[in-house]
Design a protein around this motif. Structure first.
Motif, mmCIF file in Angstrom:
data_model
loop_
_atom_site.group_PDB
_atom_site.id
_atom_site.type_symbol
_atom_site.label_atom_id
_atom_site.label_comp_id
_atom_site.label_asym_id
_atom_site.label_seq_id
_atom_site.Cartn_x
_atom_site.Cartn_y
_atom_site.Cartn_z
ATOM 1 N N ARG A 44 18.275 1.482 9.997
ATOM 2 C CA ARG A 44 17.289 0.664 10.717
ATOM 3 C C ARG A 44 15.894 1.241 10.495
ATOM 4 O O ARG A 44 15.654 2.400 10.771
ATOM 5 C CB ARG A 44 17.588 0.657 12.218
ATOM 6 N N CYS A 45 15.007 0.408 9.980
ATOM 7 C CA CYS A 45 13.586 0.740 9.847
ATOM 8 C C CYS A 45 12.787 -0.431 10.401
ATOM 9 O O CYS A 45 11.831 -0.915 9.793
ATOM 10 C CB CYS A 45 13.225 1.030 8.394
ATOM 11 N N ASP A 46 13.230 -0.906 11.557
ATOM 12 C CA ASP A 46 12.602 -2.060 12.198
ATOM 13 C C ASP A 46 11.118 -1.816 12.405
ATOM 14 O O ASP A 46 10.701 -0.714 12.748
ATOM 15 C CB ASP A 46 13.271 -2.326 13.554
ATOM 16 N N GLY A 47 10.344 -2.854 12.188
ATOM 17 C CA GLY A 47 8.911 -2.760 12.408
ATOM 18 C C GLY A 47 8.124 -2.305 11.199
ATOM 19 O O GLY A 47 6.916 -2.480 11.150
ATOM 20 N N HIS A 48 8.796 -1.721 10.217
ATOM 21 C CA HIS A 48 8.076 -1.232 9.034
ATOM 22 C C HIS A 48 8.088 -2.283 7.931
ATOM 23 O O HIS A 48 9.130 -2.882 7.647
ATOM 24 C CB HIS A 48 8.706 0.051 8.505
ATOM 25 N N PRO A 49 6.952 -2.474 7.273
ATOM 26 C CA PRO A 49 6.919 -3.391 6.133
ATOM 27 C C PRO A 49 7.545 -2.721 4.903
ATOM 28 O O PRO A 49 7.500 -1.496 4.759
ATOM 29 C CB PRO A 49 5.428 -3.657 5.929
ATOM 30 N N ILE A 50 8.107 -3.521 4.035
ATOM 31 C CA ILE A 50 8.773 -2.972 2.854
ATOM 32 C C ILE A 50 7.809 -2.219 1.938
ATOM 33 O O ILE A 50 8.184 -1.146 1.443
ATOM 34 C CB ILE A 50 9.567 -4.056 2.101
ATOM 35 N N PRO A 51 6.590 -2.685 1.677
ATOM 36 C CA PRO A 51 5.740 -1.920 0.750
ATOM 37 C C PRO A 51 5.519 -0.463 1.156
ATOM 38 O O PRO A 51 5.529 0.421 0.287
ATOM 39 C CB PRO A 51 4.431 -2.712 0.725
ATOM 40 N N VAL A 52 5.358 -0.159 2.452
ATOM 41 C CA VAL A 52 5.158 1.248 2.835
ATOM 42 C C VAL A 52 6.449 2.043 2.668
ATOM 43 O O VAL A 52 6.413 3.218 2.298
ATOM 44 C CB VAL A 52 4.581 1.415 4.263
ATOM 45 N N LEU A 53 7.588 1.412 2.906
ATOM 46 C CA LEU A 53 8.867 2.082 2.674
ATOM 47 C C LEU A 53 9.091 2.306 1.179
ATOM 48 O O LEU A 53 9.513 3.386 0.763
ATOM 49 C CB LEU A 53 10.016 1.278 3.269
ATOM 50 N N LEU A 54 8.804 1.280 0.380
ATOM 51 C CA LEU A 54 8.972 1.402 -1.069
ATOM 52 C C LEU A 54 8.083 2.513 -1.615
ATOM 53 O O LEU A 54 8.524 3.320 -2.441
ATOM 54 C CB LEU A 54 8.667 0.071 -1.756
ATOM 55 N N GLU A 55 6.859 2.585 -1.149
ATOM 56 C CA GLU A 55 5.936 3.653 -1.582
ATOM 57 C C GLU A 55 6.531 5.017 -1.243
ATOM 58 O O GLU A 55 6.538 5.926 -2.084
ATOM 59 C CB GLU A 55 4.575 3.478 -0.920
ATOM 60 N N GLY A 56 7.021 5.188 -0.045
ATOM 61 C CA GLY A 56 7.607 6.460 0.357
ATOM 62 C C GLY A 56 8.869 6.793 -0.415
ATOM 63 O O GLY A 56 9.088 7.945 -0.810
#
Length: 144
Positions: A44-56
């Motif tokens: 669960r990474c609710d609330g986070h947009p995919i681009p910031v997750l993809l960058e990380g």
């Protein structure tokens, strides 16, 4: 928190990324994706947009260099006129962290769901953009 690891990468997600082996796939799923009913392992990474997750993730995760396209996107349903500028965001993030010339292959919606059901993990995000789902295939880390 750790130095050099995005604050968006949770301990659970970091563990999943470390457990994955060469050829394993991870799905970054938008908020409309049936993540809980699809996932073998759900993060669960609710609330986070995919681009910031993809960058990380891309700071930590090698893409598979032995396949033509180490990332997959869900193609638009025929007749759907939705714009997909997020795909260009993904392309830029991947280009920043890898030398893959053309990272994407496209999967029909139900084929994407089937592929996602076989992925190592599905990350449920808060991304509200349509057609924002992306699958990443893990590569190998080369010494030297």
């Amino acid at each position: 928190m750790l130095i050099g690891i995005s604050k968006y990468i949770s301990p659970e997600l970091l563990k999943i990324l470390m457990e994955m082996g060469h050829g394993d796939e991870i799905v970054l799923a938008d908020a409309n994706f049936p993540a809980a009913s699809t996932a073998r392992r759900l993060v669960r990474c609710d609330g986070h947009p995919i681009p910031v997750l993809l960058e990380g993730i891309m700071q930590l995760f090698p893409l598979d260099q032995y396949v033509a396209h180490p990332a997959a996107l869900m193609e638009r349903v025929p007749g759907d006129q939705v714009e997909t500028p997020i795909w260009e965001e993904y392309r830029a993030i991947i280009a920043k962290h890898s030398d893959v010339a053309e990272p994407f292959e496209f999967e029909e919606r139900f084929a994407f769901y089937e592929r996602a059901s076989k992925a190592y993990a599905v990350v449920a995000t808060g991304e509200s953009t349509q057609y924002a789902n992306i699958i990443l295939k893990k590569g190998v880390i080369k010494e030297g």
